[in-house]
Design an enzyme around this catalytic site. Structure first.
Site, PDB file in Angstrom:
ATOM      1  N   LYS A  76       1.567   3.503  -3.134  1.00  0.00           N
ATOM      2  CA  LYS A  76       0.879   5.371  -2.730  1.00  0.00           C
ATOM      3  C   LYS A  76       2.014   6.581  -3.291  1.00  0.00           C
ATOM      4  CE  LYS A  76      -4.101   4.676  -2.096  1.00  0.00           C
ATOM      5  NZ  LYS A  76      -4.680   5.154  -2.796  1.00  0.00           N
TER       6      LYS A  76
ATOM      7  N   TYR B 106       1.046  -1.221  -0.016  1.00  0.00           N
ATOM      8  CA  TYR B 106      -0.280  -0.157  -0.142  1.00  0.00           C
ATOM      9  C   TYR B 106       1.072   1.322   0.214  1.00  0.00           C
ATOM     10  CZ  TYR B 106      -3.827   3.080   1.378  1.00  0.00           C
ATOM     11  OH  TYR B 106      -5.069   4.621   1.843  1.00  0.00           O
TER      12      TYR B 106
END
Ligand SMILES: NC(=O)c1ccc[n+]([C@@H]2O[C@H](COP(=O)([O-])OP(=O)(O)OC[C@H]3O[C@@H](n4cnc5c(N)ncnc54)[C@H](O)[C@@H]3O)[C@@H](O)[C@H]2O)c1
Length: 271
Positions: free
Chosen positions: A163, A159
């Site tokens: 991002k 993640y």
């Protein structure tokens, strides 16, 4: 170069628009009199948001679109063109999480998170950018996260990586699109109250990890308003809490000291 965008009458597409930040942004665009194609993997959710927009006097349709499918994104473009005759704003908003220890997260966890969070933006660029470039106007919104700016969350490396990648690609995209009349906004929220827990896959034992800077949670509605305002004003960065600026400045001024202090906090937490 910033490109303010007149939202009255603009045609907007949102992925992952059936819930949370996507839903709230769709509603915020509609309150500014934009017309919206709300898309989501969950058709019922997308249609429910389109119905909410109709209730406030707006014009919207809800569609099932899997953002990992280029064919679905192409169908989203077609639906927006058929209904509204143009596409002005493309909001790439889907995001999922895999939790697990860095030494044990399997490839499938990495692949799912990178496919949904990152590759969906690459696909969307292929589908929508030719249109925006041809018209010489429009706006792309990419939803990253505060964890795309500050590497919290060692229990969710895919993640964090996805991002960070979205922040980098958005900045590079702004350099490409800005001189061609198209704006870019990168949304980097700290914690937001949404249904994101539904999108989490857990692999094995997960050690407690700081999830994000210890900043107040904000409502999805507040983030939606910030997104619509950033597009209207042609702003690049959306942060949801002011404190993150101080942390970014401190980190940029002395990355070594910043990281050592944070490692020390973690070490104390373990003893
Ligand atoms: N909630 C937070 O604290 C927070 C913080 C920073 C960033 N974000 C980011 O905001 C974005 C939106 O998340 P949210 O918190 O609103 O979550 P949410 O779960 O409330 O909404 C996400 C929506 O995306 C849909 N979706 C999932 N996979 C999809 C796919 N392949 N194709 C199309 N739709 C799909 C889901 O059905 C859901 O309706 C994500 O990119 C997330 O990483 C969230």
């Amino acid at each position: 170069m910033t490109h303010p965008l007149e939202l009255t009458g603009a045609a907007v597409v949102v992925t992952g628009g059936g819930s949370g930040i996507g839903r709230a942004s769709a509603l915020a665009f509609a309150r500014r009199r934009a017309r919206v194609v709300v898309s989501d993997l969950d058709a019922a959710r997308a249609q429910a948001v389109a119905a909410e927009i109709a209730v406030i006097g707006g014009d919207a349709i809800g569609l099932r679109v899997d953002a990992t499918s280029e064919a679905d994104l192409t169908a989203l473009r077609t639906a927006c063109l058929e209904r509204f005759g143009r596409v002005d704003v493309v909001m790439n908003n889907v995001g999922v999480l895999a939790l697990g220890a860095p030494e044990s997260l399997p490839d499938e966890a990495w692949q799912r998170v990178l496919d949904v969070n990152l590759m969906s933006v690459a696909r969307s660029n292929r589908v929508f950018l030719p249109l925006l470039l041809a018209q010489g106007s429009g706006h792309v919104v990419n939803t990253s996260s505060a964890s795309g700016l500050l590497a919290y969350g060692f229990d969710r490396l895919p993640y964090v990586a996805s991002k960070h990648a979205i922040v980098g690609l958005s900045e590079a995209l702004a350099l490409y699109l800005g001189p061609r009349g198209v704006g870019v906004t990168c949304v980097c929220p700290s914690g937001v109250i949404t249904n994101i827990v539904e999108q989490i896959a857990v692999y094995g034992e997960v050690a407690a990890s700081p999830r994000a800077p210890d900043h107040p949670l904000v409502s999805a509605e507040a983030v939606g308003e910030l997104v619509a305002e950033a597009v209207a004003k042609g702003r690049f960065l959306v942060l949801t809490v002011p404190e993150i600026r101080d942390e970014l400045v401190g980190r940029a001024g002395n990355l070594e000291a910043y990281l050592q202090a944070r490692i020390a906090e973690q070490t104390e937490g373990r003893s």
